[in-house]
Design a protein around this motif. Structure first.
Motif, PDB file in Angstrom:
ATOM      1  N   ASN A 398      32.102  61.359  40.791  1.00 49.65           N
ATOM      2  CA  ASN A 398      31.713  61.575  42.191  1.00 49.65           C
ATOM      3  C   ASN A 398      30.217  61.854  42.304  1.00 49.65           C
ATOM      4  N   LYS A 431      29.160  57.720  56.302  1.00 45.39           N
ATOM      5  CA  LYS A 431      30.621  57.684  56.344  1.00 45.39           C
ATOM      6  C   LYS A 431      31.200  57.573  54.935  1.00 45.39           C
ATOM      7  N   LYS A 432      30.549  56.772  54.105  1.00 50.07           N
ATOM      8  CA  LYS A 432      31.027  56.607  52.727  1.00 50.07           C
ATOM      9  C   LYS A 432      30.911  57.908  51.952  1.00 50.07           C
ATOM     10  N   TRP A 433      29.865  58.690  52.232  1.00 46.82           N
ATOM     11  CA  TRP A 433      29.652  59.987  51.563  1.00 46.82           C
ATOM     12  C   TRP A 433      30.887  60.886  51.768  1.00 46.82           C
ATOM     13  N   LYS A 434      31.420  60.855  53.002  1.00 48.19           N
ATOM     14  CA  LYS A 434      32.548  61.722  53.315  1.00 48.19           C
ATOM     15  C   LYS A 434      33.814  61.332  52.570  1.00 48.19           C
ATOM     16  N   THR A 435      33.895  60.084  52.128  1.00 51.85           N
ATOM     17  CA  THR A 435      35.097  59.629  51.421  1.00 51.85           C
ATOM     18  C   THR A 435      35.062  59.968  49.943  1.00 51.85           C
ATOM     19  N   ILE A 436      33.895  60.349  49.432  1.00 56.03           N
ATOM     20  CA  ILE A 436      33.754  60.677  48.005  1.00 56.03           C
ATOM     21  C   ILE A 436      34.149  62.129  47.796  1.00 56.03           C
TER      22      ILE A 436
END
Length: 633
Positions: A398, A431-436
């Protein structure tokens, strides 16, 4: 008279014996079972937090630092320090081992490991040192004070001896006897305030002092009445002390028994011991009255301890239930973080319940129960730690993914371009940051700060640029308002309106840039109205020409980027009119063909032809207007 005085002194033998006894011996004789009661109170310090241990030591230190601290309080404070020390040492060892284990887990070995205990631990050690220092200083001062008191009392005995011998060796008048009496009373007061001395010398000094007092009263026959008055004064003082200690007993109806009440009673007892003898018929009665109240206070203290034992048993029972409730947690296992976190909340709630259950427990049983409870907690959190160690590799992945996002945003920022494409990409990266998932706690804050600073820098730069554009739009709005005012003012002077000035106004309007979106329709409407007013003021134009010019003005604004909704409405209206005219023309042409077959219809035919011609001219104008609008929209 001298014999009567000696008899009076002899009758106070019981009171003299009371005074001659050392204070410690008298306390033990009156309340020999107090030590058993006080010593029975037990506090299990192993179940307390470091902060609570420090608070206990702070209270003990404040007690022995206060004016009038007693040896019992110093002894109590020293015992508290000795009982807390092994608990604190165990906490220190546990924290040190946990810190060392975590360090080795993070770094692979123990090299370079350093650990500094937290503020509460250091505070506990410092308070312990201060209490021991206070105790040592107190007893050193006691010893010095005893030596000083011994010298003081020895000097007082010498003065008293000299006074007695002077009374025996000479005849004195009334004034000399009065001065001698005042000196004697002064020696008595100084003796009373001199304080205790070492026990081996105390009895001898008191015996010598009482012998000299007896000799003095034997030769002070003339002042025997003064002695009686002194005894009555002593009776009044002792009566006052009896009332005070009785008031303490009465106060127990409205407040619980405390150590402070008992200390106050002991202080009154100390004062009672140092008051001289009262009249013989009152002496024993006063003593029994005082002793009755003092015994009542100690009985209340003993009863209180009996209740405390019941409370300790109840506390032990309640905490035993809490321990039984957390035993299943020691074998809990799951592969879900949420499950572990949920269980953690549950076990912490039990821990809070354990801490909130205040009060001492039976010493040995309480220690064993506390040991098992905290051991169960330790087992649970050890298992939880093992689970999260297995997640470390995932957190490293991550971290790598989040680092790549940071680098991409930084690259976009470095280009200096805030295009819509770049803006959309930054939003997608957010948005991608929040999925990690989560990263290691060590990098949690730093990687977040890096990503946030890059995103903030990009949007702040874009925001600053937008603010500059907005400022330009506001300036344009002001210019367009000023132009509208001039057009409106010019329109009010109908005789001065010209086509050239109208075109000049239009050219000036065209040179002014955009205005804020919220003001666009308002200023556009005002401009159109102003132009319409000005066109109406030009006398040389026909209505058709004026309508044409107004339409062209509206088209020009649409071309400049203003709203085209008004033109759409005009377009629909013109199309409706064209359709109507075309239908009318077709109908009239059909009627003309019908009239052509009749010789008497020339007049009607001419009327329809005139209508058709007029309609065709209107139709041509409407189509021209429609073409203008279509070019704009």
């Amino acid at each position: 008279m001298a014999q009567e005085e000696r008899d009076a002194i002899g009758n106070t033998e019981q009171d003299d014996q009371l005074v001659n006894k050392p204070a410690d011996d008298l306390d033990m004789e009156l309340h020999e079972d107090l030590e058993v009661v006080e010593g029975g109170e037990a506090v299990d310090y192993s179940q307390l937090s470091k902060k609570e241990l420090a608070e206990i030591l702070e209270r003990e230190l404040a007690t022995i630092k206060a004016e009038g601290a007693t040896p019992a309080q110093l002894k109590r404070a020293d015992e508290v320090v000795r009982e807390i020390r092994p608990v604190a040492d165990q906490i220190k060892r546990t924290e040190l081992e946990e810190a060392r284990g975590k360090y080795i887990a993070d770094n692979g070995n123990e090299e370079g490991f350093e650990y500094k205990h937290d503020e509460d631990t250091q505070r506990i050690e410092e308070l312990g040192r201060q209490i021991r220092s206070q105790k040592n200083a107190y007893y050193q001062n006691i010893e010095k004070s005893k030596e000083k008191n011994f010298a003081t009392k020895t000097a007082l005995l010498q003065r008293l001896r000299e006074l007695v011998e002077a009374e025996e060796s000479k005849e004195t008048d009334a004034s000399d006897m009065k001065a001698s009496w005042e000196e004697f009373k002064k020696i008595q007061e100084e003796w009373k305030t001199a304080g205790n001395i070492a026990s081996p010398h105390n009895g001898t000094l008191w015996a010598t002092y009482n012998a000299l007092v007896d000799r003095y009263f034997s030769i002070r026959n003339i002042y025997f009445e003064l002695k009686e008055l002194d005894r009555k004064r002593n009776a009044d003082l002792k009566t006052e002390l009896c009332e005070k200690v009785e008031a303490l007993v009465a106060s127990l109806e409205n407040r619980p028994m405390t150590r402070e009440i008992l200390d106050e009673a002991n202080q009154l007892f100390e004062e009672y011991k140092h008051i001289g003898p009262a009249p013989r018929e009152e002496q024993e009665e006063l003593w029994q009255r005082f002793k009755k109240s003092l015994d009542a206070l100690y009985d209340a203290r003993r009863a209180q301890y009996s209740d405390q034992k019941k409370n300790m048993a109840a506390t032990y029972e309640e905490k035993s239930k809490i321990y039984e409730a957390i035993v299943p947690f020691t074998s809990f296992s799951s592969g879900s973080i949420n499950d572990w976190n949920a269980k953690t909340k549950e076990i912490l709630a039990y821990q809070d319940q354990w801490v909130a259950t205040k009060g001492p427990m039976p010493r040995e049983e309480g220690k064993e129960l506390s040991k098992k409870f905290w051991g169960a907690l330790k087992t649970f959190f050890h298992n939880k730690g093992e689970f999260f160690k297995q997640l470390e590799s995932k957190r490293e992945q991550n971290l790598k993914a989040k680092t790549e996002l940071c680098e991409e945003v930084e690259q976009i920022l470095a280009t200096g371009e805030d295009t819509p494409q770049n803006t959309q990409r930054v939003i997608e990266l957010q948005k991608k940051w929040k999925t990690i998932g989560q990263v290691s706690e060590k990098y949690k804050d730093s990687i977040y700060v890096r990503f946030k600073e890059a995103c903030d820098a990009y949007f702040n730069k874009k925001r600053n640029k937008n603010q500059e554009v907005e400022k330009e739009f506001e300036d344009n709005l002001a210019k367009k308002k000023e132009l509208c005012e001039r057009i409106e003012k010019a329109a009010s002077n109908a005789g001065d309106a010209t086509l050239d000035q109208l075109n000049a106004f239009k050219e000036e309007w065209a040179t002014i840039g955009f205005v804020p979106k919220k003001d666009m329709q308002t200023i556009q409407k005002r401009y159109i109205n102003a132009i319409n007013s000005y066109v109406s003021a030009i006398g040389k134009l026909s209505s058709k020409e004026k309508e044409q010019m107004v339409l062209e003005s509206e088209v020009e604004m649409v071309r400049e980027g203003e709203s085209s909704r008004g033109l759409y409405r005009k377009e629909n209206d013109i199309r409706r009119k064209i359709t109507q005219l075309e239908n009318d023309i077709a109908l009239w042409q059909n009627n003309i063909e019908f009239f052509a077959k009749s010789k008497a219809s020339d007049k009607l035919k001419a009327d329809f032809e005139r209508r058709i011609k007029t309609a065709e001219e209107q139709l041509q104008d409407l189509k021209h207007q429609l073409s203008i609008i279509q070019e704009a929209i």
